[in-house]
Motif scaffolding. Structure first.
Motif, short mmCIF file in Angstrom:
data_model
loop_
_atom_site.label_atom_id
_atom_site.label_comp_id
_atom_site.label_asym_id
_atom_site.label_seq_id
_atom_site.Cartn_x
_atom_site.Cartn_y
_atom_site.Cartn_z
N UNK A 8 49.05 6.79 28.23
CA UNK A 8 48.70 8.02 28.95
C UNK A 8 49.35 9.23 28.28
N UNK A 9 50.62 9.10 27.89
CA UNK A 9 51.30 10.20 27.19
C UNK A 9 50.61 10.49 25.86
N UNK A 10 50.24 9.45 25.13
CA UNK A 10 49.57 9.64 23.85
C UNK A 10 48.21 10.31 24.02
N UNK A 11 47.52 9.96 25.09
CA UNK A 11 46.20 10.54 25.33
C UNK A 11 46.31 12.04 25.52
N UNK A 12 47.27 12.49 26.32
CA UNK A 12 47.47 13.92 26.54
C UNK A 12 47.90 14.59 25.24
N UNK A 13 48.78 13.94 24.49
CA UNK A 13 49.22 14.49 23.21
C UNK A 13 48.04 14.64 22.25
N UNK A 14 47.14 13.65 22.23
CA UNK A 14 45.96 13.74 21.38
C UNK A 14 45.09 14.94 21.75
N UNK A 15 44.94 15.19 23.04
CA UNK A 15 44.13 16.32 23.49
C UNK A 15 44.79 17.64 23.10
N UNK A 16 46.11 17.72 23.24
CA UNK A 16 46.81 18.94 22.84
C UNK A 16 46.68 19.17 21.33
N UNK A 17 46.67 18.10 20.55
CA UNK A 17 46.43 18.24 19.11
C UNK A 17 45.00 18.72 18.85
N UNK A 18 44.08 18.32 19.71
CA UNK A 18 42.69 18.78 19.58
C UNK A 18 42.61 20.29 19.80
N UNK A 19 43.39 20.80 20.74
CA UNK A 19 43.44 22.26 20.96
C UNK A 19 43.91 22.95 19.68
N UNK A 20 44.96 22.40 19.06
CA UNK A 20 45.43 22.96 17.78
C UNK A 20 44.33 22.90 16.73
#
Length: 138
Positions: A79-91
């Motif tokens: 779950x933490x990785x999933x949110x981190x992946x989405x935040x990287x997508x914003x970048x």
């Protein structure tokens, strides 16, 4: 004289991660040949919580407790990785905007514009609907 930890200080279980869970092994370093042996005891699926013992293996309470603890920790980690992946997508979207504005050639823009616009429209539609659902309390 102090007692040696079980398995020479190794953990009692090893989890070989796979796409939807893991294969669970009992670690044995205290055998006659003094070799590290991994005995597969179960197959676990973090998506549906299924734990399938391997062959005729009967899982002990300690086995089950270790598996349950691993599954809980793994679910939190994913779950933490999933949110981190989405935040990287914003970048990545920000980098794409800068690239399109400052560096892209007309040919490059032609190659990506329709696909980007469709993906962004789809994402915007989903996000707007989800936000409206949250605001309206549905």
């Amino acid at each position: 004289m102090t007692d040696k930890p079980a398995n020479g200080g190794l953990p009692p279980y090893y989890f070989r991660v796979k796409d939807n869970g893991a294969l669970v092994f009992r670690v044995d370093a205290e055998n006659r040949q003094r070799r590290l042996e991994l005995e597969q005891i179960a197959n676990v699926n973090v998506n549906n919580g299924a734990v399938k013992p391997q062959g005729d293996t009967e899982l002990s309470e300690a086995d089950r407790a270790a598996i349950d603890a691993w599954m809980a920790a793994r679910t939190e980690e994913l779950a933490r990785r999933e949110v981190d992946d989405i935040l990287r997508t914003v970048d990545t979207l920000n980098l794409a905007a800068h690239w399109a504005q400052a560096k892209a050639t007309d040919a490059q823009l032609e190659a990506v514009t329709d696909r980007l616009l469709m993906a962004m429209h789809d994402l915007r539609t989903v996000l707007a609907k989800k936000r409206a659902d949250r605001v309206l309390g549905d």
